[in-house]
Design a protein around this motif. Sequence first.
Motif, PDB file in Angstrom:
ATOM      1  N   SER A  85       6.715  -5.615  39.763  1.00  0.00           N
ATOM      2  CA  SER A  85       7.974  -5.936  40.452  1.00  0.00           C
ATOM      3  C   SER A  85       9.136  -5.204  39.792  1.00  0.00           C
ATOM      4  CB  SER A  85       8.241  -7.445  40.414  1.00  0.00           C
ATOM      5  OG  SER A  85       7.274  -8.142  41.161  1.00  0.00           O
ATOM      6  N   VAL A  86      10.005  -4.640  40.637  1.00  0.00           N
ATOM      7  CA  VAL A  86      11.212  -3.941  40.168  1.00  0.00           C
ATOM      8  C   VAL A  86      12.409  -4.585  40.856  1.00  0.00           C
ATOM      9  CG1 VAL A  86      12.453  -1.756  40.061  1.00  0.00           C
ATOM     10  CG2 VAL A  86       9.946  -1.786  39.835  1.00  0.00           C
ATOM     11  N   ALA A  87      13.333  -5.118  40.057  1.00  0.00           N
ATOM     12  CA  ALA A  87      14.514  -5.779  40.625  1.00  0.00           C
ATOM     13  C   ALA A  87      15.565  -4.748  41.015  1.00  0.00           C
ATOM     14  CB  ALA A  87      15.097  -6.773  39.629  1.00  0.00           C
ATOM     15  N   LEU A  88      16.256  -5.001  42.143  1.00  0.00           N
ATOM     16  CA  LEU A  88      17.314  -4.107  42.621  1.00  0.00           C
ATOM     17  C   LEU A  88      18.636  -4.867  42.636  1.00  0.00           C
ATOM     18  CD1 LEU A  88      15.489  -2.468  45.709  1.00  0.00           C
ATOM     19  CD2 LEU A  88      15.394  -1.818  43.285  1.00  0.00           C
ATOM     20  N   ALA A 121       4.775  -0.014  43.877  1.00  0.00           N
ATOM     21  CA  ALA A 121       5.278  -1.228  43.241  1.00  0.00           C
ATOM     22  C   ALA A 121       5.957  -2.117  44.286  1.00  0.00           C
ATOM     23  CB  ALA A 121       6.241  -0.872  42.111  1.00  0.00           C
ATOM     24  N   VAL A 122       6.519  -3.219  43.830  1.00  0.00           N
ATOM     25  CA  VAL A 122       7.142  -4.218  44.707  1.00  0.00           C
ATOM     26  C   VAL A 122       8.623  -4.317  44.345  1.00  0.00           C
ATOM     27  CG1 VAL A 122       7.126  -6.637  45.424  1.00  0.00           C
ATOM     28  CG2 VAL A 122       4.967  -5.490  44.790  1.00  0.00           C
ATOM     29  N   TYR A 123       9.514  -4.102  45.312  1.00  0.00           N
ATOM     30  CA  TYR A 123      10.939  -4.233  44.964  1.00  0.00           C
ATOM     31  C   TYR A 123      11.436  -5.647  45.290  1.00  0.00           C
ATOM     32  CZ  TYR A 123      12.184  -3.127  49.909  1.00  0.00           C
ATOM     33  OH  TYR A 123      12.320  -3.119  51.274  1.00  0.00           O
ATOM     34  N   GLN A 176      20.402 -15.198  40.141  1.00  0.00           N
ATOM     35  CA  GLN A 176      19.748 -13.898  40.042  1.00  0.00           C
ATOM     36  C   GLN A 176      18.712 -13.898  38.908  1.00  0.00           C
ATOM     37  OE1 GLN A 176      22.307 -10.380  40.335  1.00  0.00           O
ATOM     38  NE2 GLN A 176      24.043 -11.712  40.824  1.00  0.00           N
ATOM     39  N   GLN A 177      19.075 -14.555  37.787  1.00  0.00           N
ATOM     40  CA  GLN A 177      18.159 -14.612  36.644  1.00  0.00           C
ATOM     41  C   GLN A 177      16.865 -15.320  37.024  1.00  0.00           C
ATOM     42  OE1 GLN A 177      19.333 -13.360  33.418  1.00  0.00           O
ATOM     43  NE2 GLN A 177      17.118 -13.323  33.068  1.00  0.00           N
ATOM     44  N   PHE A 178      16.993 -16.403  37.822  1.00  0.00           N
ATOM     45  CA  PHE A 178      15.806 -17.128  38.268  1.00  0.00           C
ATOM     46  C   PHE A 178      14.896 -16.211  39.082  1.00  0.00           C
ATOM     47  CE2 PHE A 178      13.539 -19.389  41.585  1.00  0.00           C
ATOM     48  CZ  PHE A 178      12.877 -20.384  40.871  1.00  0.00           C
ATOM     49  N   MET A 179      15.493 -15.412  39.994  1.00  0.00           N
ATOM     50  CA  MET A 179      14.696 -14.523  40.846  1.00  0.00           C
ATOM     51  C   MET A 179      13.954 -13.492  40.005  1.00  0.00           C
ATOM     52  SD  MET A 179      17.430 -13.773  43.893  1.00  0.00           S
ATOM     53  CE  MET A 179      18.312 -15.097  44.730  1.00  0.00           C
ATOM     54  N   VAL A 180      14.654 -12.954  38.997  1.00  0.00           N
ATOM     55  CA  VAL A 180      14.027 -11.940  38.139  1.00  0.00           C
ATOM     56  C   VAL A 180      12.837 -12.534  37.391  1.00  0.00           C
ATOM     57  CG1 VAL A 180      14.380 -10.556  36.068  1.00  0.00           C
ATOM     58  CG2 VAL A 180      16.082 -10.512  37.899  1.00  0.00           C
ATOM     59  N   ALA A 202       9.820  -9.385  37.245  1.00  0.00           N
ATOM     60  CA  ALA A 202      10.334  -8.011  37.202  1.00  0.00           C
ATOM     61  C   ALA A 202      10.567  -7.573  35.763  1.00  0.00           C
ATOM     62  CB  ALA A 202      11.627  -7.919  38.005  1.00  0.00           C
ATOM     63  N   LYS A 203      10.152  -6.342  35.421  1.00  0.00           N
ATOM     64  CA  LYS A 203      10.315  -5.790  34.072  1.00  0.00           C
ATOM     65  C   LYS A 203      11.413  -4.735  34.020  1.00  0.00           C
ATOM     66  CE  LYS A 203       6.842  -8.041  32.195  1.00  0.00           C
ATOM     67  NZ  LYS A 203       6.375  -8.798  33.378  1.00  0.00           N
ATOM     68  N   VAL A 204      11.781  -4.197  35.200  1.00  0.00           N
ATOM     69  CA  VAL A 204      12.802  -3.141  35.277  1.00  0.00           C
ATOM     70  C   VAL A 204      13.838  -3.556  36.302  1.00  0.00           C
ATOM     71  CG1 VAL A 204      13.257  -0.708  35.792  1.00  0.00           C
ATOM     72  CG2 VAL A 204      11.127  -1.369  34.651  1.00  0.00           C
ATOM     73  N   LEU A 205      15.125  -3.227  35.998  1.00  0.00           N
ATOM     74  CA  LEU A 205      16.223  -3.534  36.923  1.00  0.00           C
ATOM     75  C   LEU A 205      16.986  -2.258  37.236  1.00  0.00           C
ATOM     76  CD1 LEU A 205      18.194  -5.501  38.398  1.00  0.00           C
ATOM     77  CD2 LEU A 205      19.424  -5.682  36.225  1.00  0.00           C
ATOM     78  N   LEU A 206      17.092  -1.916  38.527  1.00  0.00           N
ATOM     79  CA  LEU A 206      17.875  -0.761  38.969  1.00  0.00           C
ATOM     80  C   LEU A 206      19.249  -1.247  39.413  1.00  0.00           C
ATOM     81  CD1 LEU A 206      15.190   1.170  41.078  1.00  0.00           C
ATOM     82  CD2 LEU A 206      15.709   1.374  38.635  1.00  0.00           C
TER      83      LEU A 206
END
Length: 643
Positions: free
Chosen positions: A540-543, A563-565, A577-581, A586-590
């Motif tokens: 998972s990659v957070a946007l 991957a999954v965004y 937002q922290q809860f969603m991450v 998610a390990k990476v945040l764009l």
Amino acid sequence: ADCERITPAMLTLMALEQETIDRIVATVPGGARNVQDIYPLAPLQEGILYHHLAAEQGDPYVLKILFDLKRRDRLTAFVDALQHVIDRHDILRTSVVWQGFDTPVQVVWRQAQLTVEEVVLADAAGDIATQLQDRFDPRHYRLDITRAPMLRLAFAQDVVNGRWVAVLLFHHMALDHTAMEVVQHEMQAHLLGEAVPLAAVPYRNYVAQARLGVSEQEHEGFFREMLGDVDEPTLPFGVREVQGDGGNIEQARRPLDGALSLRLRAQARQLGVSAASLVHLAWAQWLGRVSGKDDVVFGTVLMGRMQGGDGADRALGMFINTLPLRVEVGTQGVREGVKATHARLTGLLGHEHASLALAQRCSGVVAPMPLFSALLNYRHSAGLASSSQALAGWEGIETLSNEERTNYPLTLSVDDLGEGFHLSALAVPQIGAQRVCDSMHIALDNLVESLEQAPSTPLNRLSILSPAEHRQVVTGFNTTGRFYPQDQTVSGLFEVQAEVRPHAIAVVQDGQCLTYSELNARANGLARHLVGLGVQPGDSVALGLARSIELLVSQLAVLKCAAVYVPLDVSAPLERQQFMVEDSGAKVLLTLAGMDVPEGMLRVDLDTVELDESADNLDLTQSAEAVAYIMYTSGSTGTPKGV
């Protein structure tokens, strides 16, 4: 009538300093001898004056009626009859002054002559009636309301059709719907040479009742109880503009079917309520469906004559008032909804003289957002008797058109004709006046049918759609099936498009644009960067991005990595937002530099990172059924739920 100077002691409805009175009197031709009375505006008059002053051009509350007069002598008789009515009624000899004063006042003149203007129009320029209407179109023409009377008659000879055409302009500040019927009735008597048996009722009686009756504290208590917890406006189709000039308003009319009218009255009698209560509930239910709400507020036009004093039914002037009515149209049963609406409407009548501004302040909707943008005007319009004698009075005089306008984007008028009903809608084009009439007819039909057959049916189960519209919504709009290669991924299909149409514009934002090849290259560069950071298929990659070109690049890049965004709502609290991450793993945040986003993971600022953009696509295999993204909904418990 022989008064030389008006003093403060002479004014019984308002307190004014002598200097203020003298300045008011100076606005009237003839001075003090021509001033009959001075008093404040009624509540709705104040609102109308506001819109008069706010209009950049024209005036939404100047109304007009077009007449066809067969002979010039009929025009003379018409003017004479109208002037006779003006002489009888003080509101028709009233002006309004406000400039330089703390509060606007209305001044009754003893003598006020109707302005009559002959206009010479050329037949070659087109239809005379059309030319006359265009010249005095209230969308650009204004009446001088500082001069009495607030009426004006303009006429022109139509040689081609052998007639005279006249347009009567009058301001809503002086006349409402019922008052105009009284004017026509008295003009008819004068045309027949008959005397009106009853004395004219002074408009000051109504102003006194409105100003000195129920206290402002009582009004405020009533509306706070009804509206105090309303914090969202009721906006049909999302239309909120209530400061318009009425210039783009559409009009439509349709009668209620005779059988439905009889059934509606029968249900009202059985339930011991007025037909108006059923209509108000149907309108509330209609508004609920087109605004997505189970608890609606709309403006209802009250006639103001219920408590206007003796003779108010035959008095002239602006008696009506617009006030908010709140109606629940959710899971409540139809029969209970009728009773609740009738009770609330009855309670509202006790406050029919309150100002709309006061009522709106009692709600939780913060100005300048309007509390509502739709009106219902239920009016008794049995009309004048059309006996042969009455028709003889109007011989040679025919009404060609009678125009109504409003600053609201949606108004439904329901004329109660004694036995039948007539629907009239005024609406902006994006709503559609004819659609309002047709769907309101359906709403009334379904409401009556439910009362007859299943009175416990929840109000939010009633439809306002015709069978054809229902099929379109349920079936037509959902015919979205399209052939596509289902063994391909979204990113794979995009890459094919970039190869086939590399120079076609793919995305535009604020003047910046990317072609398909440029967008693909950026996504490839970011995808390689993510792989280099250790992103694996299925990760998972957070946007943390707002709607933008960067967001689109990021979505494509994550998909190219298999991957999954996880899109984050950047306007939501950081805790959410922290809860969603954390929930998505998610390990990476764009994101972009300077953005306030959750912490605890690898952050990539897209506006500062250097990418090796390339036309070469990544060669990662993945299933077409693989997860593309996780979207978080609000969740029924208040905790975000990933889907």
